[in-house]
Design a protein around this motif. Structure first.
Motif, PDB file in Angstrom:
ATOM      1  N   MET A  82      27.631  33.479  43.498  1.00  0.00           N
ATOM      2  CA  MET A  82      28.682  31.944  43.658  1.00  0.00           C
ATOM      3  C   MET A  82      29.795  32.271  42.922  1.00  0.00           C
ATOM      4  O   MET A  82      31.077  32.096  43.353  1.00  0.00           O
ATOM      5  N   THR A  83      29.803  32.867  41.712  1.00  0.00           N
ATOM      6  CA  THR A  83      30.909  33.188  40.740  1.00  0.00           C
ATOM      7  C   THR A  83      31.702  34.016  41.266  1.00  0.00           C
ATOM      8  O   THR A  83      33.091  34.010  41.261  1.00  0.00           O
ATOM      9  N   ARG A  84      31.286  35.343  41.825  1.00  0.00           N
ATOM     10  CA  ARG A  84      32.068  36.436  42.498  1.00  0.00           C
ATOM     11  C   ARG A  84      32.746  35.705  43.688  1.00  0.00           C
ATOM     12  O   ARG A  84      33.986  36.206  43.907  1.00  0.00           O
ATOM     13  N   ASN A  85      32.165  34.853  44.476  1.00  0.00           N
ATOM     14  CA  ASN A  85      32.931  34.557  45.649  1.00  0.00           C
ATOM     15  C   ASN A  85      34.178  33.533  45.216  1.00  0.00           C
ATOM     16  O   ASN A  85      35.128  33.341  45.651  1.00  0.00           O
ATOM     17  N   PHE A  86      33.588  32.600  44.297  1.00  0.00           N
ATOM     18  CA  PHE A  86      34.688  31.741  43.719  1.00  0.00           C
ATOM     19  C   PHE A  86      35.897  32.496  42.965  1.00  0.00           C
ATOM     20  O   PHE A  86      37.118  32.174  43.432  1.00  0.00           O
ATOM     21  N   LEU A  87      35.726  33.623  42.500  1.00  0.00           N
ATOM     22  CA  LEU A  87      36.533  34.372  41.803  1.00  0.00           C
ATOM     23  C   LEU A  87      37.585  35.228  42.980  1.00  0.00           C
ATOM     24  O   LEU A  87      38.835  35.201  42.916  1.00  0.00           O
ATOM     25  N   ILE A  88      36.982  35.618  44.105  1.00  0.00           N
ATOM     26  CA  ILE A  88      37.340  36.431  45.161  1.00  0.00           C
ATOM     27  C   ILE A  88      38.252  35.357  45.789  1.00  0.00           C
ATOM     28  O   ILE A  88      39.703  35.431  46.108  1.00  0.00           O
ATOM     29  N   ARG A  89      38.025  33.957  45.987  1.00  0.00           N
ATOM     30  CA  ARG A  89      38.877  32.946  46.841  1.00  0.00           C
ATOM     31  C   ARG A  89      39.970  32.652  46.061  1.00  0.00           C
ATOM     32  O   ARG A  89      41.004  32.438  46.377  1.00  0.00           O
ATOM     33  N   GLU A  90      39.721  32.441  44.809  1.00  0.00           N
ATOM     34  CA  GLU A  90      40.911  31.879  43.834  1.00  0.00           C
ATOM     35  C   GLU A  90      41.897  33.033  43.583  1.00  0.00           C
ATOM     36  O   GLU A  90      43.007  32.741  43.502  1.00  0.00           O
ATOM     37  N   THR A  91      41.570  34.273  43.401  1.00  0.00           N
ATOM     38  CA  THR A  91      42.363  35.530  43.463  1.00  0.00           C
ATOM     39  C   THR A  91      43.220  35.556  44.727  1.00  0.00           C
ATOM     40  O   THR A  91      44.300  36.171  44.867  1.00  0.00           O
TER      41      THR A  91
END
Length: 106
Positions: free
Chosen positions: A72-81
């Protein structure tokens, strides 16, 4: 204590991708919007090295990287970047247009 916990979290985030996914991405691809491709490549090399020395530790890293919190954290980072990259590209386009129209007079 806090530093070691942060280091563990960073390593888990770096190792939170599968190896075929990392090797299929080009780090120097011009139109890339994924800022995590370089950390993914580094994580891939770390995993390969650890797995060669100790397959058991390598499997632990894979299992840790597949936990829901890390995913979930990695997906959030990908989405925001990705959002930030798009905004930066739009800003650069506006600056370029402003330069051409106001400064150079085209």
């Amino acid at each position: 204590m806090v530093q070691s916990r942060a280091l563990v979290i960073v390593l888990i985030l770096l190792l939170s991708t599968t190896l075929p996914e990392v090797h299929s991405k080009s780090i120097f691809e011009r139109d890339r919007r994924d800022w995590l491709v370089i950390p993914d490549a580094i994580a891939s090399y770390i995993y390969e090295t650890v797995n060669k020395m100790s397959p058991r530790v390598g499997q632990f890293l894979v299992d840790a990287a597949q936990t829901p919190a890390v995913v979930m954290t990695r997906n959030f980072l990908i989405r925001e970047t990705t959002k930030l990259t798009i905004l930066a590209e739009q800003l650069m386009e506006k600056i370029k247009n402003l330069w051409y129209t106001k400064v150079l007079g085209y």
